[in-house]
Each structure stands twice: as structure tokens, then as C-alpha cells.
Motif scaffolding. Structure first.
Motif, PDB file in Angstrom:
ATOM      1  N   VAL A  49       0.219  -8.206  -6.581  1.00 31.36           N
ATOM      2  CA  VAL A  49       0.120  -8.876  -5.286  1.00 31.36           C
ATOM      3  C   VAL A  49       0.613 -10.307  -5.450  1.00 31.36           C
ATOM      4  CG1 VAL A  49      -1.517  -9.813  -3.601  1.00 31.36           C
ATOM      5  CG2 VAL A  49      -1.730  -7.443  -4.358  1.00 31.36           C
ATOM      6  N   ALA A  50       1.471 -10.749  -4.535  1.00 37.41           N
ATOM      7  CA  ALA A  50       1.997 -12.113  -4.582  1.00 37.41           C
ATOM      8  C   ALA A  50       0.979 -13.078  -3.987  1.00 37.41           C
ATOM      9  CB  ALA A  50       3.317 -12.201  -3.838  1.00 37.41           C
ATOM     10  N   ILE A  51       0.725 -14.164  -4.711  1.00 30.28           N
ATOM     11  CA  ILE A  51      -0.159 -15.229  -4.232  1.00 30.28           C
ATOM     12  C   ILE A  51       0.458 -16.556  -4.672  1.00 30.28           C
ATOM     13  CG2 ILE A  51      -1.654 -14.816  -6.250  1.00 30.28           C
ATOM     14  CD1 ILE A  51      -2.875 -16.176  -2.841  1.00 30.28           C
ATOM     15  N   GLY A  52       0.955 -17.330  -3.714  1.00 30.52           N
ATOM     16  CA  GLY A  52       1.693 -18.542  -4.060  1.00 30.52           C
ATOM     17  C   GLY A  52       2.921 -18.192  -4.872  1.00 30.52           C
ATOM     18  N   ASP A  53       3.118 -18.896  -6.000  1.00 31.14           N
ATOM     19  CA  ASP A  53       4.252 -18.589  -6.879  1.00 31.14           C
ATOM     20  C   ASP A  53       3.837 -17.691  -8.036  1.00 31.14           C
ATOM     21  OD1 ASP A  53       2.814 -20.316  -8.514  1.00 31.14           O
ATOM     22  OD2 ASP A  53       4.367 -21.857  -8.607  1.00 31.14           O
ATOM     23  N   GLN A  54       2.693 -17.028  -7.902  1.00 26.01           N
ATOM     24  CA  GLN A  54       2.150 -16.172  -8.946  1.00 26.01           C
ATOM     25  C   GLN A  54       2.091 -14.718  -8.471  1.00 26.01           C
ATOM     26  OE1 GLN A  54       0.967 -17.611 -12.107  1.00 26.01           O
ATOM     27  NE2 GLN A  54       2.174 -19.271 -11.186  1.00 26.01           N
ATOM     28  N   ILE A  55       1.877 -13.809  -9.430  1.00 22.49           N
ATOM     29  CA  ILE A  55       1.614 -12.403  -9.151  1.00 22.49           C
ATOM     30  C   ILE A  55       0.284 -12.039  -9.786  1.00 22.49           C
ATOM     31  CG2 ILE A  55       2.399 -10.027  -9.417  1.00 22.49           C
ATOM     32  CD1 ILE A  55       5.215 -11.173  -9.946  1.00 22.49           C
ATOM     33  N   LEU A  56      -0.591 -11.436  -9.014  1.00 24.84           N
ATOM     34  CA  LEU A  56      -1.842 -10.917  -9.563  1.00 24.84           C
ATOM     35  C   LEU A  56      -1.594  -9.495 -10.044  1.00 24.84           C
ATOM     36  CD1 LEU A  56      -4.918 -11.388  -9.993  1.00 24.84           C
ATOM     37  CD2 LEU A  56      -5.251 -10.188  -7.811  1.00 24.84           C
ATOM     38  N   ASP A  57      -1.747  -9.278 -11.339  1.00 20.50           N
ATOM     39  CA  ASP A  57      -1.570  -7.961 -11.945  1.00 20.50           C
ATOM     40  C   ASP A  57      -2.762  -7.093 -11.551  1.00 20.50           C
ATOM     41  OD1 ASP A  57      -1.744  -5.772 -13.781  1.00 20.50           O
ATOM     42  OD2 ASP A  57      -0.469  -6.849 -15.193  1.00 20.50           O
ATOM     43  N   LEU A  58      -2.523  -6.036 -10.799  1.00 19.97           N
ATOM     44  CA  LEU A  58      -3.622  -5.237 -10.267  1.00 19.97           C
ATOM     45  C   LEU A  58      -4.301  -4.382 -11.329  1.00 19.97           C
ATOM     46  CD1 LEU A  58      -2.148  -4.268  -6.796  1.00 19.97           C
ATOM     47  CD2 LEU A  58      -4.076  -5.790  -7.264  1.00 19.97           C
ATOM     48  N   ALA A  59      -3.556  -3.955 -12.327  1.00 21.11           N
ATOM     49  CA  ALA A  59      -4.198  -3.210 -13.419  1.00 21.11           C
ATOM     50  C   ALA A  59      -5.177  -4.115 -14.157  1.00 21.11           C
ATOM     51  CB  ALA A  59      -3.143  -2.660 -14.373  1.00 21.11           C
ATOM     52  N   ALA A  60      -4.736  -5.323 -14.449  1.00 21.24           N
ATOM     53  CA  ALA A  60      -5.617  -6.265 -15.130  1.00 21.24           C
ATOM     54  C   ALA A  60      -6.789  -6.657 -14.244  1.00 21.24           C
ATOM     55  CB  ALA A  60      -4.821  -7.510 -15.538  1.00 21.24           C
ATOM     56  N   ALA A  61      -6.540  -6.825 -12.960  1.00 24.57           N
ATOM     57  CA  ALA A  61      -7.614  -7.198 -12.039  1.00 24.57           C
ATOM     58  C   ALA A  61      -8.666  -6.090 -11.961  1.00 24.57           C
ATOM     59  CB  ALA A  61      -7.042  -7.487 -10.659  1.00 24.57           C
ATOM     60  N   ALA A  62      -8.224  -4.826 -11.926  1.00 21.47           N
ATOM     61  CA  ALA A  62      -9.161  -3.712 -11.868  1.00 21.47           C
ATOM     62  C   ALA A  62      -9.990  -3.629 -13.139  1.00 21.47           C
ATOM     63  CB  ALA A  62      -8.414  -2.405 -11.632  1.00 21.47           C
ATOM     64  N   ALA A  63      -9.368  -3.944 -14.265  1.00 20.23           N
ATOM     65  CA  ALA A  63     -10.077  -3.879 -15.547  1.00 20.23           C
ATOM     66  C   ALA A  63     -10.977  -5.085 -15.788  1.00 20.23           C
ATOM     67  CB  ALA A  63      -9.063  -3.756 -16.684  1.00 20.23           C
ATOM     68  N   SER A  64     -10.789  -6.151 -15.031  1.00 21.81           N
ATOM     69  CA  SER A  64     -11.520  -7.402 -15.294  1.00 21.81           C
ATOM     70  C   SER A  64     -12.959  -7.372 -14.835  1.00 21.81           C
ATOM     71  CB  SER A  64     -10.804  -8.557 -14.581  1.00 21.81           C
ATOM     72  OG  SER A  64     -11.005  -8.486 -13.174  1.00 21.81           O
ATOM     73  N   GLY A  65     -13.310  -6.426 -13.972  1.00 21.59           N
ATOM     74  CA  GLY A  65     -14.646  -6.397 -13.398  1.00 21.59           C
ATOM     75  C   GLY A  65     -14.789  -7.231 -12.144  1.00 21.59           C
ATOM     76  N   ALA A  66     -13.687  -7.836 -11.672  1.00 17.41           N
ATOM     77  CA  ALA A  66     -13.748  -8.668 -10.478  1.00 17.41           C
ATOM     78  C   ALA A  66     -13.761  -7.849  -9.191  1.00 17.41           C
ATOM     79  CB  ALA A  66     -12.559  -9.627 -10.449  1.00 17.41           C
ATOM     80  N   LEU A  67     -13.419  -6.578  -9.291  1.00 16.89           N
ATOM     81  CA  LEU A  67     -13.374  -5.703  -8.123  1.00 16.89           C
ATOM     82  C   LEU A  67     -14.334  -4.541  -8.325  1.00 16.89           C
ATOM     83  CD1 LEU A  67      -9.484  -5.532  -7.718  1.00 16.89           C
ATOM     84  CD2 LEU A  67     -11.059  -7.035  -6.481  1.00 16.89           C
ATOM     85  N   ALA A  68     -14.865  -4.025  -7.225  1.00 19.99           N
ATOM     86  CA  ALA A  68     -15.837  -2.937  -7.333  1.00 19.99           C
ATOM     87  C   ALA A  68     -15.640  -1.947  -6.199  1.00 19.99           C
ATOM     88  CB  ALA A  68     -17.266  -3.499  -7.308  1.00 19.99           C
TER      89      ALA A  68
END
Length: 440
Positions: A49-68
Motif C-alpha cells: 500500500v502506498a503511503i506518502g513516498d513509502q510502501i507498506l509491505d502487507l506481508a510484513a504488516a500481517a506478520a507484525s501483529g499490527a493487524l487482527a
């Protein structure tokens, strides 16, 4: 049709600092989806997902515990090498993930510590097509384009009698749809002058077409049409799209079945897909001019008339090889808007496409057709901008163009802005013209 909710609040700010800049295409109110990997990597592509000039890696985000919960399940589906599985999940899943990401990326979010390591700078990424495109349909909903092109060939009757009754479309070639940045090779084919036999060779009248591409989410079963009232629940999002055209090859080959080599050599899709939910603050009416026929019932609804269109601003820029060498910025060729250009809405395209029983599938692509305003400076193609090649465009480098030359880079841009809403953009859709790889 998605309504405005907390994710659209114009005062939202992100702990990703670049997302708060006024000029960014990707503030926290946008959150478009794409497929990427680190530039130069041999690893697999994955969703982001694009946010500003960055990309949030969704695989890493799912593995981080930040999403449920549902949001994490959606993030896992969206983290794969294409977004088709995520697209198939439907609006509830899309909205759940969008809301969770919006809350996690806001200033002060407790998830920041888990997600900071999941970011990659966009300048360090390379992209793939956001979806595996099983089928591609090109429509012709730009009424000013249809009128201008029709006037070149039929001055007394530029629009055919069916235009205001039925969304005109034809089936394109999905295998040659490429992501922004991939080269476009000048096509070879037959063309014919006003008199004489046809000749074979590279196209000399190569053109761009400014379009939007609508990507299908959940499909439908064969034989089961999608009603106009539910059509948008089958559309995942919108991306910039350039459906290149060889204007000298097309007139000779297109009768009686339509374009072939003049269109199948390449189409360019932007890497970022802006969801229909992100576009909720920018919906617009789709009124018809006095005297125009009302759409037939299967293409008509009160909601579609009131807010079926989207207020998207559109722009075409050109940078020649000489301009790039001299450090000259791309020159703007045209500026237009989807509301002014489009005679039919995205929902009407879905309803018409399926009314005969055709089954759509997740990731299918519906092209809008060339989007032009009523004036020459709003043209979505060189065919219109140069009056069929008769009026050359002067560029800042001193060069002139009627059609594209090798080394030319065409850049499409789009954005939405409206009082009371945060401006969002679509990124860029760009490709450079290359000589044919080889001639037989």
C-alpha cells in the motif's frame, strides 16, 4: 456505493511524514494497492500500500501483529504476488483492511513501532501488474473523443446512432498489458495510403490514449447478469491506463471486425490501484444533455444518475529523448476530467458487460476508452490534438510532434481534489517508445 467515513476525514495525519505533504498523491486518505519488490531483488513480488513516498509491505504488516481479525486475513490475501485473491474477497474485506491500515498509520497510533520496519521507499521499489488480468475489455465512453474522431471520417454524422444508447466496447488483448515503466515497442503491420496497395512496416502514426482502467473484484456466474444497483460492489478500484494505438494500421485492418495489430502490441497500466472507497468524497452526477435518450432500464438508476461518475482530473505529458538529455521537464499536452469526458459510468459498464450472460472474474480489466474534453487542449490522444496529424505540436526543445517518435516518453497523471476533502492522486503511468525489436 461506498459512503464517506472516518478514513476520508481531511484532517487525518500520518506518522509517515511524507504522507502529510500537500503535493503527495498518497496521503493517508488514499491508501492505494499495488504489487512490488525491492529494486534489483530476485525475490517474489508481493502486495503493498502506498503511503506518502513509502510502501507498506502487507506481508510484513500481517506478520507484525499490527493487524487482527478480518483485516489481517485481508492483508494476507493482498500480500500475494497478485491482488486477485484480495479482489475476490469483496467490499467488506477491502473496507476492513483499509480501516485498519488508516488507524494504524495515523499520527499517535500504537502500531507505529511494529509497522515502521515494514516500509520501503518507493524509489527503491520495482513494480509488477497489480493483478493477473484474465480478460481485458476496451470501452469507448469518451463522447468528445468519439465525436472528434468521428468528425475526421464522417463530418456530417460523427456519432453513430447507437452511441447514446449502448456502451460501445470490444475485447482487447490482456497478454500485452504491461505495468508502467515497461517499454512499448513500435508495432509492425500493414497500412495503406489513400490509393495503392498496402505496405508493410513500422507504424508511422503511433499514438497514446488517455484512459482509466477499472479492475473487477468479485465476478459473477456465467448467465447471471449484474444489476446496475450492485455493479460497483464488483469493482475493486481504478488505475491510470494508456491503450496505445497505431493510427495508420487501424483504418486498413479494422473493417469488418475491428482493430487487431493496431491495438494488440501493448497497453500500459499504472502500478497503483485507487479503491472506489477512497474515491467516495469525489463522486459526481452523470447528467445527460437535453434531448439525449434516457438509458434503458438495465443501465439506469437514481443513484447512478446522482453520483455514478467520479471527479478525476487527467493530464498527459510528453518528454522526448532530446528533452531528457537537455534536462527539460516533460511538457503538458492536455488537461481534462473524467466527469466532462465520460458519457457512461463504471457501473453501467459492468451492468452492460454482464447483461448478456458474460461472466467477469477478479482482476479483469475494463478500459474506459480515450478520455477527452470538448476542446483541443483537452484531447486524450494525438489524433485529436493534432487534428489527424495536420497541426504539429511545438515542444520546449524546439521539436515538433504530430505522432510519437522512438525515444518519446508519455506520462499520464490523475488526481482528485474538492473542497472539504484531502487531495488524492493516482501516481504516474509512463512508458517510452522503442523501435521494433526486429523486422521479419
Amino acid at each position: 456505493m461506498t459512503r464517506v467515513n472516518e478514513t476520508h476525514a481531511p484532517d487525518l495525519r500520518s506518522w509517515v511524514g511524507s504522507a502529510n505533504e500537500d503535493t503527495t498523491d498518497f496521503p493517508i486518505q488514499n491508501l492505494p494497492f499495488g504489487v512490488f519488490r525491492r529494486r534489483g531483488s530476485s525475490g517474489p513480488f508481493g502486495g503493498g500500500v502506498a503511503i506518502g513516498d513509502q510502501i507498506l509491505d502487507l506481508a510484513a504488516a500481517a506478520a507484525s501483529g499490527a493487524l487482527a481479525g478480518d483485516a489481517r486475513d485481508a492483508a494476507v490475501a493482498a500480500s500475494r504476488k497478485r491482488l486477485n485473491d484480495f479482489m475476490a474477497m469483496g467490499p467488506a474485506a477491502w473496507s476492513a483492511l483499509r480501516l485498519a491500515l488508516s488507524r494504524a498509520l495515523r499520527t499517535g497510533a500504537t502500531e507505529r513501532g511494529r509497522l515502521e520496519g515494514c516500509l520501503l521507499a518507493q524509489r527503491s521499489a520495482e513494480y509488477a501488474l497489480p493483478a493477473a488480468i484474465g480478460d481485458y475489455t476496451d470501452f469507448y465512453i469518451g463522447i468528445h473523443h468519439a465525436t472528434a474522431v468521428g468528425r475526421l471520417f464522417r463530418p456530417d454524422a460523427p456519432l453513430l446512432p447507437n452511441y447514446k444508447w449502448v456502451p460501445i466496447g470490444y475485447h482487447g488483448r490482456s497478454s500485452s498489458v504491461v505495468v508502467s515503466g515497461e517499454p512499448i515497442y513500435r508495432p509492425l503491420g500493414q497500412s495503406r495510403a489513400e490509393a495503392g496497395d498496402p505496405e508493410f512496416g513500422p507504424s508511422r502514426r503511433l499514438d497514446y490514449e488517455l484512459e482509466l482502467g477499472f479492475l473487477v473484484g468479485p465476478g459473477n456466474r456465467r448467465g447471471e447478469p449484474i444489476a446496475i444497483g450492485s455493479a460497483e460492489s464488483h469493482l475493486f478500484g481504478v488505475a491510470l491506463f494508456n491503450d496505445w494505438s497505431a493510427r495508420d494500421i487501424q483504418p486498413w485492418e479494422y473493417q469488418p471486425l475491428g482493430p487487431f495489430l493496431s491495438k494488440n502490441f501493448g497497453s500500459t497500466l499504472a502500478p497503483w490501484v485507487v479503491t472506489f472507497e477512497a474515491l467516495a468524497p469525489f463522486r459526481a452526477a452523470c447528467p445527460r444533455a437535453p434531448g439525449d435518450p434516457e438509458p434503458l432500464p438495465y443501465l439506469n438508476s437514481e443513484r447512478n444518475r446522482a453520483s455514478g461518475s467520479v471527479d478525476v482530473q487527467l493530464e498527459v505529458l510528453l518528454q522526448t529523448e532530446a528533452m531528457a538529455r537537455s534536462g527539460l521537464l516533460p511538457a503538458r499536452l492536455s488537461r481534462s476530467s473524467f466527469v466532462e469526458a465520460a458519457y457512461w459510468t463504471p457501473a453501467q459498464l459492468v451492468a452492460h458487460h454482464t447483461v448478456g450472460g458474460c461472466n467477469l472474474a477478479p482482476g479483469d480489466l475494463l478500459g474506459s476508452g480515450t478520455l477527452s474534453g470538448p476542446h483541443p487542449e483537452q484531447a486524450g490522444s494525438l489524433l485529436e490534438r493534432t487534428a489527424g496529424g495536420r497541426q504539429a505540436i511545438a515542444l520546449p526543445s524546439g521539436e515538433h510532434r504530430t505522432f510519437l517518435e522512438d525515444g518519446d516518453t508519455v506520462i499520464l497523471r490523475a488526481w482528485c481534489e474538492r473542497s472539504g476533502a484531502r487531495r488524492i492522486g493516482f501516481g504516474a503511468c509512463a512508458s517510452t517508445i522503442h523501435a521494433p525489436k526486429r523486422a521479419p
